[in-house]
Structure formats: C-alpha cells, structure tokens
Motif scaffolding. Sequence first.
Motif, PDB file in Angstrom:
ATOM      1  N   LEU A  10       0.851  -0.675  -0.720  1.00 32.83           N
ATOM      2  CA  LEU A  10       0.213  -0.068  -0.060  1.00 32.83           C
ATOM      3  C   LEU A  10       0.932   1.149  -0.242  1.00 32.83           C
ATOM      4  O   LEU A  10       2.419   1.487   0.451  1.00 32.83           O
ATOM      5  CB  LEU A  10      -1.261   0.200   1.027  1.00 32.83           C
ATOM      6  N   THR A  11       0.072   2.584  -0.822  1.00 34.42           N
ATOM      7  CA  THR A  11       0.946   3.535  -0.109  1.00 34.42           C
ATOM      8  C   THR A  11       0.239   4.198   0.334  1.00 34.42           C
ATOM      9  O   THR A  11      -0.724   4.926   0.912  1.00 34.42           O
ATOM     10  CB  THR A  11       0.705   4.001  -1.675  1.00 34.42           C
ATOM     11  N   VAL A  12       1.591   4.771   1.167  1.00 33.59           N
ATOM     12  CA  VAL A  12       1.499   6.182   2.174  1.00 33.59           C
ATOM     13  C   VAL A  12       1.071   7.146   1.224  1.00 33.59           C
ATOM     14  O   VAL A  12       1.168   8.130   0.716  1.00 33.59           O
ATOM     15  CB  VAL A  12       2.441   6.978   3.091  1.00 33.59           C
ATOM     16  N   SER A  13      -0.815   7.285   1.934  1.00 39.56           N
ATOM     17  CA  SER A  13      -1.074   8.616   1.666  1.00 39.56           C
ATOM     18  C   SER A  13      -1.517   9.852   2.786  1.00 39.56           C
ATOM     19  O   SER A  13      -2.038  10.682   1.818  1.00 39.56           O
ATOM     20  CB  SER A  13      -2.978   7.787   1.651  1.00 39.56           C
ATOM     21  N   LEU A  22      -2.829   4.441   4.695  1.00 43.30           N
ATOM     22  CA  LEU A  22      -2.069   3.473   3.434  1.00 43.30           C
ATOM     23  C   LEU A  22      -3.891   3.900   3.143  1.00 43.30           C
ATOM     24  O   LEU A  22      -4.529   3.625   3.445  1.00 43.30           O
ATOM     25  CB  LEU A  22      -1.552   2.368   3.745  1.00 43.30           C
ATOM     26  N   GLN A  23      -2.644   3.435   1.530  1.00 41.90           N
ATOM     27  CA  GLN A  23      -4.155   3.061   0.611  1.00 41.90           C
ATOM     28  C   GLN A  23      -3.765   2.069  -0.697  1.00 41.90           C
ATOM     29  O   GLN A  23      -2.901   2.389  -0.667  1.00 41.90           O
ATOM     30  CB  GLN A  23      -4.537   4.873  -0.011  1.00 41.90           C
ATOM     31  N   GLU A  29      -8.839   3.583   2.421  1.00 43.82           N
ATOM     32  CA  GLU A  29      -7.588   3.325   3.022  1.00 43.82           C
ATOM     33  C   GLU A  29      -7.840   2.656   4.690  1.00 43.82           C
ATOM     34  O   GLU A  29      -8.146   2.159   5.430  1.00 43.82           O
ATOM     35  CB  GLU A  29      -7.529   5.320   3.892  1.00 43.82           C
ATOM     36  N   THR A  37       5.958   2.737  12.552  1.00 41.51           N
ATOM     37  CA  THR A  37       5.829   3.893  11.466  1.00 41.51           C
ATOM     38  C   THR A  37       7.637   4.560  12.031  1.00 41.51           C
ATOM     39  O   THR A  37       8.014   4.040  13.146  1.00 41.51           O
ATOM     40  CB  THR A  37       4.965   5.586  11.200  1.00 41.51           C
ATOM     41  N   ASP A  41       9.906   7.966   7.930  1.00 39.44           N
ATOM     42  CA  ASP A  41       8.487   7.300   6.008  1.00 39.44           C
ATOM     43  C   ASP A  41       7.957   8.733   5.727  1.00 39.44           C
ATOM     44  O   ASP A  41       7.655  10.150   6.544  1.00 39.44           O
ATOM     45  CB  ASP A  41       7.134   6.633   7.591  1.00 39.44           C
ATOM     46  N   GLN A  46       5.804   3.506   0.043  1.00 39.60           N
ATOM     47  CA  GLN A  46       5.057   2.237  -0.647  1.00 39.60           C
ATOM     48  C   GLN A  46       5.224   1.235   0.933  1.00 39.60           C
ATOM     49  O   GLN A  46       6.366   1.016   1.299  1.00 39.60           O
ATOM     50  CB  GLN A  46       5.232   1.372  -1.664  1.00 39.60           C
ATOM     51  N   LYS A  47       4.302   0.591   1.892  1.00 36.74           N
ATOM     52  CA  LYS A  47       4.729  -0.592   2.857  1.00 36.74           C
ATOM     53  C   LYS A  47       3.713  -1.764   2.183  1.00 36.74           C
ATOM     54  O   LYS A  47       2.645  -1.748   1.566  1.00 36.74           O
ATOM     55  CB  LYS A  47       4.049   0.881   3.812  1.00 36.74           C
TER      56      LYS A  47
END
Length: 278
Positions: A10-13, A22-23, A29, A37, A41, A46-47
């Motif tokens: 997922l991507t940090v939004s 994350l999205q 989300e 975290t 970050d 991306q995580k």
Amino acid sequence: MLKAGRNYTLTVSRTSEFGLYLQDEEQNEVLLPNRYTSLSDKVGDQKEVFVYHDSEDRLVATTEKPTIRVGEAAYLKVVDKTVHGAFLDWGLHGKDLFLPNRNQQGGIFAGHSYVVYAYEDSITGRCVASNKLKGFIDNLDITVKVRDEVDVLVASESPIGFRVIINNRHWGMIYRNQLFRRVEIGDRYRGWVRRITEDNRIDVSLQQQGLAQVKDSVVALRELLTANGGFLPLNDSSDPAEVARMTEMSKKVFKRSVGMLLKSGELEMTDEGIKLKQ
C-alpha cells in the motif's frame, strides 16, 4: 476493497497523530499505527503490510508478519480460552487469532498447539480459525502432479506414517519407511509428490527422487562434513539407522552421494569414516 487476513503493498496517503494512512489503488484506506512507523516515512512511500481487525472491529495494518493468513494452515498455540472460544498466538503484537467454539473439534486446551486453518468469516469479515479441517482441505480436485515440489505441514500421526497438508489445500501421506529424519506434528517442510493414486490419495517424500535427489544430497553432505570439521564417522559398513540419524538420508542416497564426492576428488574414505580432502 481491503480485506482482513491478507498481505498488501500500500501507498502512504496521509499522516495523522495516530499513524500513517495507507491507500490501495482504489483509494481504500487503512491505518498503520505509530508503533509500526518511523520518522523517515513520508507520503508516497510504499509499505508491505498485513491487514486485520483490531479489538474495536476496525481494519488496521501492521508490518509484523503473522504465522498464518487467510487460506493457510498452521500449527498455533492456544494462549487463552473463554466461553466463546479460544485465542491463538499468530505472531501479532497484542492481537490473537480467534478460534470460535463452533469451529472446534475435540478438546481445545490453553497451552496446547493445534493445526488450524484461517478463513474470512462471511458475516463479520474477520479472519478466524478452525480446526475442523475437512471443510477446507480435500482431494476432490488435485492441483499437483508427481514430482512437484510442495509445501508440507505435518497434521497428524498414524501407525503407517504422518498425514500432511499439501500447499494448504490437499491431504497427503508420508510413510515411515520413507522418513530419514525426526518428524513432529506442526513441522513444515519442503516435499515432493511421489505418487497420486486413482482415488486421489497423494504420497509425499521429504527427499527428491532420482538424480535430483542425489545432487541435493551431495550439497547437504558436503555442508554437513564442513560443519563437523571435515569428518563423519560413517562409511559403507555403517548401520542404515546411524546414517539416517547423522545425515537425514537413506543408506542408498548416502552411498551415491559419497560416490559422487569421491569421483570429484573432494572426499576420501577410511575405516573410521569419510573426510574432506584439504
């Protein structure tokens, strides 16, 4: 749609005082709490995370790696029992996997471990466990073939050997006369399909067959010799049980492996045993 019991990239939004949101690609989300975290970050990173429900029934993410995910079987320890069911240690901080009473077969006791299967509850959407395995593991539609390398989880023991779960979906059997190492319920191994019968029974070996098995065993024997100072007190006259105990190989495979190392000039054999040449 994000679902519990699964891994995602997922991507940090956005950031918040509680952690990172994350999205996924559909803009769904989930919160990654501050515990997981770091100050480095940032939005757009991306995580790799695992998603599950917290105690307040909210989807949350973690960077911890659980022992089991939806669609998988594992051997887990019961850490608590209540009137509603049992709770299993699946490797997540502060959150255990629920094994409801309706999903229990036989006696379930705190402190003991059991082979369970994780699935998504159709009503709550939560990831829960069951040790009624027949509803999830079957051989109706075989997805493996002879000589395939497979994941093997030892599920139960019988007089003829060990019943195993293959690739989290099929039943298989490892026979005692095919074992050259100590095996316990809950052990996980790399195995190979030896035979599939007309009635869809699957026989499994923990050793490759034929030349591939010998090549693999040559590497293992070389590493074992190195770890033991270049010497093992084994030779052609050694008892097969002693060979199996020390090398986890059959006497036949051991002799073929020794033969290949002798031929390559890496090994010499004496009355006391075998040793690597300097």
